[in-house]
Design a protein around this motif. Structure first.
Motif, PDB file in Angstrom:
ATOM      1  N   PRO A 259       7.837   5.419   3.640  1.00 54.83           N
ATOM      2  CA  PRO A 259       8.701   5.885   2.374  1.00 54.83           C
ATOM      3  C   PRO A 259       7.819   7.410   2.537  1.00 54.83           C
ATOM      4  N   LEU A 260       6.838   7.704   2.672  1.00 50.65           N
ATOM      5  CA  LEU A 260       5.943   8.687   2.351  1.00 50.65           C
ATOM      6  C   LEU A 260       6.320   9.488   3.316  1.00 50.65           C
ATOM      7  N   GLY A 261       6.063   8.860   4.711  1.00 55.23           N
ATOM      8  CA  GLY A 261       5.794   9.113   6.161  1.00 55.23           C
ATOM      9  C   GLY A 261       7.527   9.670   6.198  1.00 55.23           C
ATOM     10  N   SER A 262       8.655   8.990   6.170  1.00 54.28           N
ATOM     11  CA  SER A 262       9.542   9.582   5.994  1.00 54.28           C
ATOM     12  C   SER A 262      10.092  11.124   5.422  1.00 54.28           C
ATOM     13  N   VAL A 263       9.303  11.525   4.631  1.00 50.92           N
ATOM     14  CA  VAL A 263       9.864  12.466   3.709  1.00 50.92           C
ATOM     15  C   VAL A 263       8.716  13.510   4.121  1.00 50.92           C
ATOM     16  N   LEU A 264       7.896  13.717   4.653  1.00 50.57           N
ATOM     17  CA  LEU A 264       6.490  14.157   5.065  1.00 50.57           C
ATOM     18  C   LEU A 264       6.594  14.572   6.390  1.00 50.57           C
ATOM     19  N   GLY A 265       7.136  13.505   7.552  1.00 49.96           N
ATOM     20  CA  GLY A 265       6.943  14.097   8.445  1.00 49.96           C
ATOM     21  C   GLY A 265       8.086  14.778   9.466  1.00 49.96           C
TER      22      GLY A 265
ATOM     23  N   PHE B 148       4.445  18.034  18.796  1.00 49.28           N
ATOM     24  CA  PHE B 148       5.161  16.267  20.397  1.00 49.28           C
ATOM     25  C   PHE B 148       3.490  16.016  20.198  1.00 49.28           C
ATOM     26  N   THR B 149       2.835  16.996  20.842  1.00 51.19           N
ATOM     27  CA  THR B 149       1.766  16.173  21.314  1.00 51.19           C
ATOM     28  C   THR B 149       0.374  15.565  20.026  1.00 51.19           C
ATOM     29  N   VAL B 150       1.049  16.081  18.969  1.00 57.15           N
ATOM     30  CA  VAL B 150       0.161  15.784  17.982  1.00 57.15           C
ATOM     31  C   VAL B 150       0.630  13.917  17.480  1.00 57.15           C
ATOM     32  N   MET B 151       1.676  14.207  17.430  1.00 53.98           N
ATOM     33  CA  MET B 151       2.766  12.746  17.417  1.00 53.98           C
ATOM     34  C   MET B 151       2.030  12.201  18.458  1.00 53.98           C
ATOM     35  N   GLY B 152       1.993  12.291  19.441  1.00 57.32           N
ATOM     36  CA  GLY B 152       1.589  11.279  20.601  1.00 57.32           C
ATOM     37  C   GLY B 152      -0.067  10.809  20.448  1.00 57.32           C
ATOM     38  N   ALA B 153      -0.744  11.472  19.753  1.00 57.49           N
ATOM     39  CA  ALA B 153      -2.082  11.444  19.719  1.00 57.49           C
ATOM     40  C   ALA B 153      -2.148  10.222  18.457  1.00 57.49           C
ATOM     41  N   LEU B 154      -1.819  10.712  17.067  1.00 58.14           N
ATOM     42  CA  LEU B 154      -1.063  10.102  16.277  1.00 58.14           C
ATOM     43  C   LEU B 154      -0.584   8.637  16.870  1.00 58.14           C
TER      44      LEU B 154
ATOM     45  N   VAL C 116      -2.431   5.094  15.939  1.00 54.79           N
ATOM     46  CA  VAL C 116      -2.135   3.877  15.139  1.00 54.79           C
ATOM     47  C   VAL C 116      -2.349   2.673  16.111  1.00 54.79           C
ATOM     48  N   LEU C 117      -2.230   2.570  17.424  1.00 55.55           N
ATOM     49  CA  LEU C 117      -2.373   1.550  17.829  1.00 55.55           C
ATOM     50  C   LEU C 117      -3.873   1.297  18.117  1.00 55.55           C
ATOM     51  N   VAL C 118      -4.246   3.090  17.912  1.00 57.03           N
ATOM     52  CA  VAL C 118      -5.705   1.525  18.271  1.00 57.03           C
ATOM     53  C   VAL C 118      -6.831   0.947  17.334  1.00 57.03           C
ATOM     54  N   MET C 119      -6.015   1.170  16.120  1.00 54.97           N
ATOM     55  CA  MET C 119      -6.360   1.066  14.194  1.00 54.97           C
ATOM     56  C   MET C 119      -5.524  -0.441  14.592  1.00 54.97           C
ATOM     57  N   LEU C 120      -4.364  -0.740  15.379  1.00 54.54           N
ATOM     58  CA  LEU C 120      -4.105  -2.255  14.790  1.00 54.54           C
ATOM     59  C   LEU C 120      -4.419  -2.935  15.960  1.00 54.54           C
ATOM     60  N   LEU C 121      -5.018  -2.801  17.215  1.00 58.61           N
ATOM     61  CA  LEU C 121      -5.789  -2.943  18.214  1.00 58.61           C
ATOM     62  C   LEU C 121      -7.336  -3.745  17.433  1.00 58.61           C
ATOM     63  N   LEU C 122      -7.710  -2.985  16.592  1.00 62.85           N
ATOM     64  CA  LEU C 122      -9.381  -2.859  16.118  1.00 62.85           C
ATOM     65  C   LEU C 122      -9.551  -3.275  15.155  1.00 62.85           C
ATOM     66  N   LEU C 123      -8.265  -3.037  14.095  1.00 56.88           N
ATOM     67  CA  LEU C 123      -8.995  -3.483  12.211  1.00 56.88           C
ATOM     68  C   LEU C 123      -7.831  -4.264  11.766  1.00 56.88           C
ATOM     69  N   VAL C 124      -6.638  -4.214  12.518  1.00 59.70           N
ATOM     70  CA  VAL C 124      -5.717  -5.303  12.197  1.00 59.70           C
ATOM     71  C   VAL C 124      -5.411  -7.074  12.402  1.00 59.70           C
ATOM     72  N   PRO C 125      -6.587  -7.460  11.481  1.00 59.06           N
ATOM     73  CA  PRO C 125      -6.543  -9.119  11.660  1.00 59.06           C
ATOM     74  C   PRO C 125      -5.016 -10.087  11.954  1.00 59.06           C
ATOM     75  N   PRO C 126      -5.186 -10.684  12.705  1.00 56.39           N
ATOM     76  CA  PRO C 126      -4.012 -11.224  13.518  1.00 56.39           C
ATOM     77  C   PRO C 126      -3.089 -12.030  11.372  1.00 56.39           C
ATOM     78  N   LEU C 127      -1.918 -11.558  12.070  1.00 57.41           N
ATOM     79  CA  LEU C 127      -1.430 -11.810  11.065  1.00 57.41           C
ATOM     80  C   LEU C 127      -0.166 -13.080  11.233  1.00 57.41           C
ATOM     81  N   PRO C 128      -0.234 -14.583  11.292  1.00 58.92           N
ATOM     82  CA  PRO C 128       0.712 -15.742  11.744  1.00 58.92           C
ATOM     83  C   PRO C 128       1.651 -15.650  10.829  1.00 58.92           C
ATOM     84  N   PRO C 129       3.075 -16.042  11.849  1.00 58.91           N
ATOM     85  CA  PRO C 129       4.225 -15.596  10.515  1.00 58.91           C
ATOM     86  C   PRO C 129       4.677 -17.235  10.360  1.00 58.91           C
ATOM     87  N   ILE C 130       5.012 -16.635   9.113  1.00 56.33           N
ATOM     88  CA  ILE C 130       5.905 -17.992   7.837  1.00 56.33           C
ATOM     89  C   ILE C 130       6.569 -18.459   8.571  1.00 56.33           C
TER      90      ILE C 130
END
Length: 243
Positions: free
Chosen positions: A2-8, A25-31, A35-49
């Motif tokens: 929700p915050l992203g959708s109102v601030l974007g 557009f360049t800033v959006m691509g860099a962001l 996000v992709l890098v943080m997903l790969l490095l920081l988010v642990p595996p989350l097996p589906p229920i």
């Protein structure tokens, strides 16, 4: 989300005004890469229920509560993005304000959206449909009043602030409606919520653009307001219908 959708949009507009749309557009691509890098490095595996196959989604659509959540979300998101996508042409042509002031107006809208997100979140767990209905009612009032009051800067900025508060509550209320409609399948409910929300954003922008090409920004606002009114009438009819 929700915050992203109102601030974007305000943030992108500000960057575009300061450094050009290509920089935005360049800033959006860099962001996105960040996000992709943080997903790969920081988010642990989350097996589906459970595995969310198409059969699971089709089965959920047999639920009246899920269908109600889909219908209400479709109408309010269609009303919002069919109009807000073209609020800049309205401010340029009807309010007659410059780029710098438009950016300020949109930033105020974004700040109001944060407030609406927290206000809606405080009540949405107990009254999700009521919060969604109030947000839809405010969106209807704002978009229907903009062609009349939005011709003055003061009227436009006040209505945009109210609009921001209203829409800030929409995603969290809609998501809660889906979650409460399918507490046994939270992942599948999240899939339906996200897919329907994103599809309706695209549809709203398309419909608003077609109307704008053939009429005026004020007509776009009125049409979106009527769609939001239809959402309120639908919610009222659903509440009078036996479970």
């Amino acid at each position: 989300m929700p915050l992203g959708s109102v601030l974007g949009v305000p943030a992108g507009t500000l960057i575009g005004d300061l450094a050009g749309w290509r920089t935005a557009f360049t800033v959006m691509g860099a962001l996105a890469v960040g996000v992709l890098v943080m997903l790969l490095l920081l988010v642990p595996p989350l097996p589906p229920i459970q595995t969310t196959r198409l059969g699971v989604l089709n089965g959920m659509l047999r639920s009246a509560s899920i269908r109600f959540a889909l219908l209400l979300t479709f109408l309010v998101v269609l009303a919002h993005f069919g109009t807000y996508t073209y609020v800049t042409p309205f401010l340029e042509q009807a309010t007659h304000v410059g780029d710098a002031l438009i950016t300020t107006f949109l930033l105020l809208y974004g700040a109001a959206g944060i407030l609406g997100n927290f206000l809606g979140g405080a009540w949405v767990a107990r009254y999700p449909r009521t919060v969604l209905g109030l947000a839809g009612g405010l969106i209807a009032a704002v978009t229907l009043l903009l062609p009349a009051l939005g011709r003055w800067e003061a009227g436009a900025v006040v209505l945009l602030i109210v609009w921001g508060i209203a829409y800030g509550a929409v995603p969290v209320a809609s998501q809660t409606c889906f979650a409460k409609a399918a507490p046994h399948a939270p992942e599948a409910a999240s899939v339906l919520f996200t897919a329907s929300f994103q599809a309706t954003i695209s549809m709203g922008a398309l419909v608003g653009g077609v109307v704008l090409d053939r009429s005026s920004p004020s007509a776009v606002m009125v049409l979106g307001g009527c769609t939001a009114v239809l959402m309120i009438l639908t919610l009222g009819a659903l509440r009078r219908t036996p479970h």
